[in-house]
Design a protein around this motif. Structure first.
Motif, PDB file in Angstrom:
ATOM      1  N   ALA A  32     -24.989  -1.690  74.260  1.00  0.00           N
ATOM      2  CA  ALA A  32     -26.432  -2.047  74.565  1.00  0.00           C
ATOM      3  C   ALA A  32     -26.543  -3.530  74.714  1.00  0.00           C
ATOM      4  O   ALA A  32     -27.105  -4.263  75.572  1.00  0.00           O
ATOM      5  N   LEU A  33     -25.838  -4.156  73.583  1.00  0.00           N
ATOM      6  CA  LEU A  33     -26.140  -5.738  73.424  1.00  0.00           C
ATOM      7  C   LEU A  33     -25.118  -6.265  74.687  1.00  0.00           C
ATOM      8  O   LEU A  33     -25.478  -7.308  75.219  1.00  0.00           O
ATOM      9  N   GLU A  34     -24.172  -5.481  75.076  1.00  0.00           N
ATOM     10  CA  GLU A  34     -23.315  -6.125  76.207  1.00  0.00           C
ATOM     11  C   GLU A  34     -24.274  -6.082  77.505  1.00  0.00           C
ATOM     12  O   GLU A  34     -24.010  -7.071  78.275  1.00  0.00           O
ATOM     13  N   ASN A  35     -24.947  -4.862  77.692  1.00  0.00           N
ATOM     14  CA  ASN A  35     -25.718  -4.808  78.748  1.00  0.00           C
ATOM     15  C   ASN A  35     -26.784  -6.080  79.113  1.00  0.00           C
ATOM     16  O   ASN A  35     -27.201  -6.579  79.949  1.00  0.00           O
ATOM     17  N   ILE A  36     -27.480  -6.171  77.736  1.00  0.00           N
ATOM     18  CA  ILE A  36     -28.512  -7.141  77.944  1.00  0.00           C
ATOM     19  C   ILE A  36     -27.607  -8.606  77.970  1.00  0.00           C
ATOM     20  O   ILE A  36     -28.402  -9.453  78.816  1.00  0.00           O
ATOM     21  N   ASN A  37     -26.518  -8.968  77.520  1.00  0.00           N
ATOM     22  CA  ASN A  37     -25.850  -9.958  77.765  1.00  0.00           C
ATOM     23  C   ASN A  37     -25.378 -10.265  79.250  1.00  0.00           C
ATOM     24  O   ASN A  37     -25.685 -11.264  79.704  1.00  0.00           O
TER      25      ASN A  37
END
Length: 230
Positions: A32-37
């Motif tokens: 999830a955070l990887e995709n936001i990044n």
């Protein structure tokens, strides 16, 4: 907007490098955070290119080495997808933003000397340190899990060495796919020779421990390309 020494440009470009060189942390935490990044990096990177007349003008005329490396990086990603055939349909489009981000990163690293007044040298050095530290942390965790059958966070995986990635057997592939950035940093003399050799050996051993054959092949191809072509 042209790339000149003003506070807005400085903030935007420094923010881009912060997002790039802290990205391993987001990868370790979860998708999830990887995709936001990835979304933020892609958005900011394209904005920098499009709003800079100098970079936009030279985008198709220069950066030959960067284009070659990016094409090769894209081919490596495609090869990895075909090796893991079950994931081809769902992952091809997902990989495209990574290829674009990789190209933008190479361009901006190449332009560092020209825009030294905009990019904080101290910040850039700290980000490089953090980026390398995060890679060494993954390598160390792979060794640790191999020896003790659990990683430094206490995650247990008796079947495979996966480090921070839990049940996903992708730690070796991740190291292999980020190695072009390491090679480019070495090419630009941001990473010195001894450090470069030590890091490559450490990465190679870690990838072998994960027993990911495709990652080992990709790592070899990337480094042979760098030695004989670049």
């Amino acid at each position: 907007m042209s790339i000149s020494n003003n506070i807005n440009n400085k903030i935007i470009i420094n923010f881009f490098f912060i997002l790039i060189f802290t990205s391993p942390l987001f990868v370790y935490i979860g998708p999830a955070l990887e995709n936001i990044n990835v979304f933020l990096i892609l958005t900011v990177g394209i904005y920098i290119i499009l709003m800079s007349p100098e970079l936009r003008k030279n985008l198709f005329r220069t950066y030959r080495l960067e284009k070659i490396i990016t094409i090769f990086f894209g081919l490596i990603l495609l090869i990895s997808l075909f090796v893991n055939g079950n994931y081809i349909n769902s992952n091809i489009l997902v990989k495209i933003p990574y290829i674009v981000i990789f190209f933008i990163l190479l361009i901006l690293i190449n332009e560092l000397p020209k825009y030294s007044r905009i990019i904080s040298v101290k910040l850039f050095k700290k980000l490089i340190f953090f980026y390398l530290f995060s890679i060494y942390l993954l390598i160390f965790d792979i060794y640790f899990q191999f020896l003790f059958e659990f990683n430094i966070l206490g995650m247990v995986n008796l079947e495979n060495v996966t480090s921070f990635f839990g049940n996903e057997k992708v730690a070796g592939s991740y190291l292999a796919k980020i190695s072009p950035i390491i090679l480019f940093l070495h090419f630009k003399k941001i990473i010195k020779n001894l450090h470069y050799i030590f890091l490559l050996i450490a990465m190679f051993l870690a990838i072998n421990i994960t027993t990911e054959r495709s990652a080992i092949i990709i790592f070899f191809i990337i480094n042979i390309f760098y030695i004989f072509i670049v």
